[in-house]
Structures are given as structure tokens and as C-alpha cells.
Write an enzyme that holds these catalytic residues in place. Sequence first.
Site: not given
Length: 553
Positions: A304, A455, A480
Site C-alpha cells: 500500500c 500513526e 483503501h
Amino acid sequence: MAAPAVASPLCTWLVAACMSVSCEADGAAKRSTSCGLSRRRRRRLPVSKCGGGGAGSASSFGLVTSCLAFEPCGEFYSSRAASSLGFFGENGFASLFGSRSRPMNRRQRRLNRASGSGEVMAVALQAAPEFVTKKKPVTKQRRVVVTGMGVVTPLGHDLDTFYNNLLEGASGISEIEAFDCSQFPTRIAGEIKSFSTDGWVAPKLSKRMDKFMLYMLTAGKKALADGGITEDLMNELDKTRCGVLIGSAMGGMKVFNDAIEALRISYRKMNPFCVPFATTNMGSAMLAMDLGWMGPNYSISTACATSNFCIMNAANHIIRGEADVMLCGGSDAAIIPIGLGGFVACRALSQRNNDPTKASRPWDMCRDGFVMGEGAGVLLLEELEHAKERGANIYAEFLGGSFSCDAHHITEPRPDGVGIIMCIENALSRAGVSKEDVNYINAHATSTMAGDMMEYQALIHCFGQNGELRVNSTKSMIGHLLGAAGAVEAVAAVQAIRTGWVHPNVNLESPDDGVDTSVLVGPRKERVDVKVALSNSFGFGGHNSSILFAPYK
């Protein structure tokens, strides 16, 4: 450091060999005492040691056995030769190459007789030149700008339509219609419902190519059109300095899956294009063939994080002077049974099937996994002076970026966030940007339990003192897009710079513990004068990437 010790004895021996010929008169007596001996006696002469030396001494390195009329000076014996022998051992080079003293053959003896009679050709030697390290001349850094963008997404295939839908908080997530997924625990995705390649891809190719390639070619050509690269201008470009670097995380899964099904019947039923059209590089290759661009052309696949890796490497080709124009980004089309089933098996997907638009909810306490999406995003990068010369409309400047690896787990992020922090800080350092200048971040934020918080904590660690910081997640509305995610989100970041508006975070109803909502964009778009925008993308395997954009000045 051993090179000088080797070179000095060699040079000394060679000089001695030359002087034995040129100074024949001076060495007559010595030749008479050593070379005048019988062949049998010459073979029995002992090899002299460095401390000694005599009229009939042979080379101390065991490489030659000819007698010399010139002896090295005492300094050679006391220092240089000794040091070289100390390094190579008593047998000198013989020990280095694994050779031992052997009886001379007929040819060697004939050469010895020739050397003794002065028949050896003298070799003119010069002192080895001193190598002076020259400093590389200071050159002006080539700047990289964004002059065009193209997208194919669940929220639209036109640049402005896509971003306006984001600003309005619209969702592109719905029930999957492409195949029967009633037996799957997840039946929702950011699926592209209507898509046409008319005017972008030849009909013959459209029937054969995997959708990830069709998305890529369409988005790439839209980026060119958006950048003002008309047919006339295309003919004027130096195509050897134009390249394509668009990647994919999954590649042609549909083409490959269909080939497997055909193979169950017979290999004769297989599509002859199944191998090339399944590989991740073929989208870039086909686009380059279509455009006739002969510059850098390949793809990168880092799950990704693919798009960000491609964007950074494309920019580096321009910075290094290897290209002037690059199309870069990512594309994926994995919403097929094997793709959905694979991620279900990973237990990574949301199962909020009854309320698809609410399924992707980054940083929300009720998130239960990410939502698959599909599409493509392509950026047209150009060297600044090249763009100015053709009068291009410059959207933003690419400042730089960085990669890192968590080196922790195949799917889970590193718990301490060190990999992400290192990636962000390296990106800032390489771009020459201070933490205070970054006031907008398009986060990776996939709506997974572990990933979102890792994150977030890394962002607070790096930018917690910046009161102007605004953070959002494009995935809250489109899901996504796997290998295409970074490019589509980079487009969103550049659009924020262009328009002065950042899109909202939807579905953030109950923020997770420890999340400061004052940092996150709310449920509606916000006006932000973006100074520097950061876009993060992370992938399975611990691949981390961060890229930076800013208004062109």
C-alpha cells in the site's frame, strides 16, 4: 591500506630490471660471477632474504628467478620490502597466490639466459601520479513541480468532481456488484460502478487488459491532458527524457485468476496475454509504448506504499537530470473474489455490511477494519524550467520524501512507531522543511485498530507542538485503494494546496482514547492556507513512506 606496501616492492623490482639492461657496462662483473655459472649451479643458488643481498640474489617475491645486475638500496630492504613481507608472509606474493617455488621449465631457463645477455627489452617506468580528489562542481538543484493530475476513483474520474465530492463528505463505499459475494463476511467496497475507456484506450486493448492497467492508462492520459500536453506539444517533447513510473500492489489479479480457471480445462484455453498483463510493470510499459516515451520506465510494488515510492523515485530521476517529465503514481483493481477472500482471510476488512458508508472510520473507537477500494492516481511531474518554458500551469512543488522499514511484522505496524517517526523526520530533513512549516497531513489512516493509533502517535511525536496542524484521511470516503492509495491521496494534498480547502474526516463519531480531535479535521471541510502538505503511505511488510508538497513560489 595494503596497496602501498604492495606497489612499492613491485615498482622497485621493475626499476631494477630496467637498470640491469641499461647499465650493462656497470654490471658486467656481476654477470660474470652469477650468470657465468653453469645452469645446474644457477638452479641451486639460494633465494636471498631481504636483509641480505648479493651478486646472485633472485627476486625476494618468488615471482621471477632472473639474476639482476642492480640491487635495491638498503632503505628498500629495511623498510618497504620488510613491511610488504610482514603483510604477505615470508614467501611474499607466492603465499598470496598460493604458489610455491618450482623447478624452472625450459622456457623460463631460456628467458633467464636472455636476461643475462642483455636481450630483455627495457621498460620505461614513470612515477605513479598522485591522485587528487577533485570536488564536484556545485550545481543548482533541479526543482520538481506538479503540472497535471489524473484519477479514476469511486468518487469520480474527473479531478474536480473527485475533490468536490471529498469536500462535501460524500462516500464512495457501497455493496459490491461485480460478483456474488453473499457467502463472504465482507460484502462492501469502494467499487467503481461505471467506467469507460472511450477516447483513452484502444477498444482492442480494452477487451484484453486487466482493469488495473485500464485504470492506469486512463488516469495517466488524463494527467497529460490536465497538464496541457496536447498532441502538438507531445511531438515537440524530447521523448528520450520523458518517463513512466506507475506501480501496483496486486497487479493483474483478474487476468491471472481467469488463466488459472482456463487451465483447469486445458492450457490451450489460456489467454496468451495472461502472463504479461498480470505483471505489475506492464501498465507502465503499455503507457510508455502508447506515448512513445523512452525515458525511465518501470514499476515499484511495495504493497500500500507503492504510489509514494513511485512518486519519489520519479522525482529523483528528474532531480538527477535523467528525465524532464515523469508520469508517476499507482493503480489497483483487486475487488474480485480472490482479492476479497484474501483480505478476509487476513481478518483485515470491516464487516459493517448493513451501513457501507459508515464502514471506513479512521480513529473512531468503533472501527473494525479497512474497506477495500479500487482505482488509479497519476501525477505529471516536471522539471521547473521545463514547465516554465512551455508555459505549464504549476499546481505545487514536490519538496522530497523518504522511506523506511519497520522490520517488525508482515501486516502489523511496529508498536513503538519508530519506523514511521524515522520516515517522517528523514523526509523533513531531506526536503529542508521544519516541523513548524507542515500544517496539513493527509494520513494513511486505514480504519484499522492498530494502524490508526500508531500513526497518530507518531504524528503527535513529530508535530505535537504545531498548533496549526490539520490531519485528515481520504480513506474515510473512498476506502483503501491499495497500491493506488498514495497517489490518489497525493492528488488530494495537491488539491488542498490549490483550493485552500481540506476535506473532512467522516464517521469520526467516537474518537479513540488518546486522540486529540483538535488536531483532526472535523465532519466538514475547513479553510487552510497550506504551507507544506505531508502525505503518508504504509504497506504490508513494514514499508513506510512520506512525501511533501508545497505551493510553488
